[in-house]
Design a protein around this motif. Structure first.
Motif, PDB file in Angstrom:
ATOM      1  N   TRP A 145      47.055  48.718  44.535  1.00  0.00           N
ATOM      2  CA  TRP A 145      45.806  49.269  45.057  1.00  0.00           C
ATOM      3  C   TRP A 145      44.867  49.532  43.892  1.00  0.00           C
ATOM      4  O   TRP A 145      45.249  50.132  42.885  1.00  0.00           O
ATOM      5  CB  TRP A 145      46.096  50.570  45.799  1.00  0.00           C
ATOM      6  N   CYS A 146      43.632  49.064  44.018  1.00  0.00           N
ATOM      7  CA  CYS A 146      42.618  49.297  42.989  1.00  0.00           C
ATOM      8  C   CYS A 146      41.929  50.628  43.274  1.00  0.00           C
ATOM      9  O   CYS A 146      41.323  50.799  44.336  1.00  0.00           O
ATOM     10  CB  CYS A 146      41.598  48.164  42.977  1.00  0.00           C
ATOM     11  N   ARG A 147      42.023  51.549  42.336  1.00  0.00           N
ATOM     12  CA  ARG A 147      41.381  52.861  42.486  1.00  0.00           C
ATOM     13  C   ARG A 147      39.872  52.764  42.360  1.00  0.00           C
ATOM     14  O   ARG A 147      39.152  53.627  42.841  1.00  0.00           O
ATOM     15  CB  ARG A 147      41.926  53.834  41.438  1.00  0.00           C
ATOM     16  N   GLU A 152      52.553  36.447  24.361  1.00  0.00           N
ATOM     17  CA  GLU A 152      51.621  36.737  25.442  1.00  0.00           C
ATOM     18  C   GLU A 152      51.907  38.116  25.991  1.00  0.00           C
ATOM     19  O   GLU A 152      53.039  38.592  25.954  1.00  0.00           O
ATOM     20  CB  GLU A 152      51.753  35.708  26.565  1.00  0.00           C
ATOM     21  N   VAL A 153      50.876  38.752  26.511  1.00  0.00           N
ATOM     22  CA  VAL A 153      51.014  40.068  27.110  1.00  0.00           C
ATOM     23  C   VAL A 153      50.559  39.971  28.564  1.00  0.00           C
ATOM     24  O   VAL A 153      49.615  39.252  28.882  1.00  0.00           O
ATOM     25  CB  VAL A 153      50.212  41.134  26.320  1.00  0.00           C
ATOM     26  N   GLU A 154      51.281  40.659  29.449  1.00  0.00           N
ATOM     27  CA  GLU A 154      50.938  40.661  30.864  1.00  0.00           C
ATOM     28  C   GLU A 154      50.175  41.940  31.172  1.00  0.00           C
ATOM     29  O   GLU A 154      50.570  43.022  30.754  1.00  0.00           O
ATOM     30  CB  GLU A 154      52.214  40.600  31.697  1.00  0.00           C
ATOM     31  N   SER A 155      49.066  41.819  31.869  1.00  0.00           N
ATOM     32  CA  SER A 155      48.302  43.007  32.253  1.00  0.00           C
ATOM     33  C   SER A 155      47.889  42.877  33.708  1.00  0.00           C
ATOM     34  O   SER A 155      47.849  41.786  34.268  1.00  0.00           O
ATOM     35  CB  SER A 155      47.073  43.171  31.359  1.00  0.00           C
ATOM     36  N   LEU A 156      47.582  44.009  34.332  1.00  0.00           N
ATOM     37  CA  LEU A 156      47.157  44.037  35.722  1.00  0.00           C
ATOM     38  C   LEU A 156      45.658  44.292  35.772  1.00  0.00           C
ATOM     39  O   LEU A 156      45.166  45.291  35.254  1.00  0.00           O
ATOM     40  CB  LEU A 156      47.912  45.126  36.483  1.00  0.00           C
ATOM     41  N   VAL A 157      44.941  43.376  36.402  1.00  0.00           N
ATOM     42  CA  VAL A 157      43.484  43.452  36.489  1.00  0.00           C
ATOM     43  C   VAL A 157      43.075  43.160  37.925  1.00  0.00           C
ATOM     44  O   VAL A 157      43.551  42.196  38.529  1.00  0.00           O
ATOM     45  CB  VAL A 157      42.820  42.436  35.533  1.00  0.00           C
ATOM     46  N   CYS A 191      36.824  43.693  40.952  1.00  0.00           N
ATOM     47  CA  CYS A 191      35.951  44.449  40.051  1.00  0.00           C
ATOM     48  C   CYS A 191      36.391  44.386  38.582  1.00  0.00           C
ATOM     49  O   CYS A 191      35.729  44.936  37.718  1.00  0.00           O
ATOM     50  CB  CYS A 191      35.857  45.909  40.505  1.00  0.00           C
ATOM     51  N   PHE A 192      37.518  43.740  38.307  1.00  0.00           N
ATOM     52  CA  PHE A 192      38.036  43.498  36.962  1.00  0.00           C
ATOM     53  C   PHE A 192      38.429  44.758  36.195  1.00  0.00           C
ATOM     54  O   PHE A 192      38.491  44.745  34.981  1.00  0.00           O
ATOM     55  CB  PHE A 192      37.055  42.651  36.134  1.00  0.00           C
ATOM     56  N   THR A 193      38.718  45.832  36.917  1.00  0.00           N
ATOM     57  CA  THR A 193      39.196  47.040  36.267  1.00  0.00           C
ATOM     58  C   THR A 193      40.715  46.964  36.099  1.00  0.00           C
ATOM     59  O   THR A 193      41.378  46.160  36.762  1.00  0.00           O
ATOM     60  CB  THR A 193      38.824  48.301  37.071  1.00  0.00           C
ATOM     61  N   THR A 194      41.238  47.796  35.235  1.00  0.00           N
ATOM     62  CA  THR A 194      42.687  47.889  35.066  1.00  0.00           C
ATOM     63  C   THR A 194      43.227  49.148  35.745  1.00  0.00           C
ATOM     64  O   THR A 194      44.379  49.502  35.550  1.00  0.00           O
ATOM     65  CB  THR A 194      43.063  47.909  33.577  1.00  0.00           C
ATOM     66  N   GLU A 195      42.410  49.799  36.557  1.00  0.00           N
ATOM     67  CA  GLU A 195      42.807  51.022  37.259  1.00  0.00           C
ATOM     68  C   GLU A 195      43.531  50.678  38.557  1.00  0.00           C
ATOM     69  O   GLU A 195      43.016  50.863  39.653  1.00  0.00           O
ATOM     70  CB  GLU A 195      41.583  51.886  37.540  1.00  0.00           C
ATOM     71  N   LEU A 196      44.742  50.143  38.421  1.00  0.00           N
ATOM     72  CA  LEU A 196      45.541  49.731  39.569  1.00  0.00           C
ATOM     73  C   LEU A 196      46.787  50.593  39.671  1.00  0.00           C
ATOM     74  O   LEU A 196      47.352  50.998  38.669  1.00  0.00           O
ATOM     75  CB  LEU A 196      45.961  48.269  39.430  1.00  0.00           C
TER      76      LEU A 196
END
Length: 58
Positions: free
Chosen positions: A8-10, A34-39, A43-48
């Motif tokens: 869920w994107c805050r 490589e690094v894995e991130s959640l986007v 809206c391309f935020t990382t606030e998930l």
């Protein structure tokens, strides 16, 4: 029936499956790694936040 929505994107208040929020990129410290991130794909935020699974009791 299990849901495929996992995050869920805050910021934009939308739910997404893992394959849409998971991205890989180069790690800054190690050029070969490589690094894995959640986007959020909207809206391309990382606030998930990862969603919790609920049983049939509710």
């Amino acid at each position: 029936m299990p849901s495929n929505l996992t995050h869920w994107c805050r910021n934009c208040n939308v739910h997404h499956p893992l394959h849409l929020v998971c991205t890989c990129g180069r790690a800054e410290d190690t050029p070969d790694a490589e690094v894995e991130s959640l986007v959020c794909p909207i809206c391309f935020t990382t606030e998930l936040e990862e969603l919790e699974e609920f049983g049939d009791e509710q």
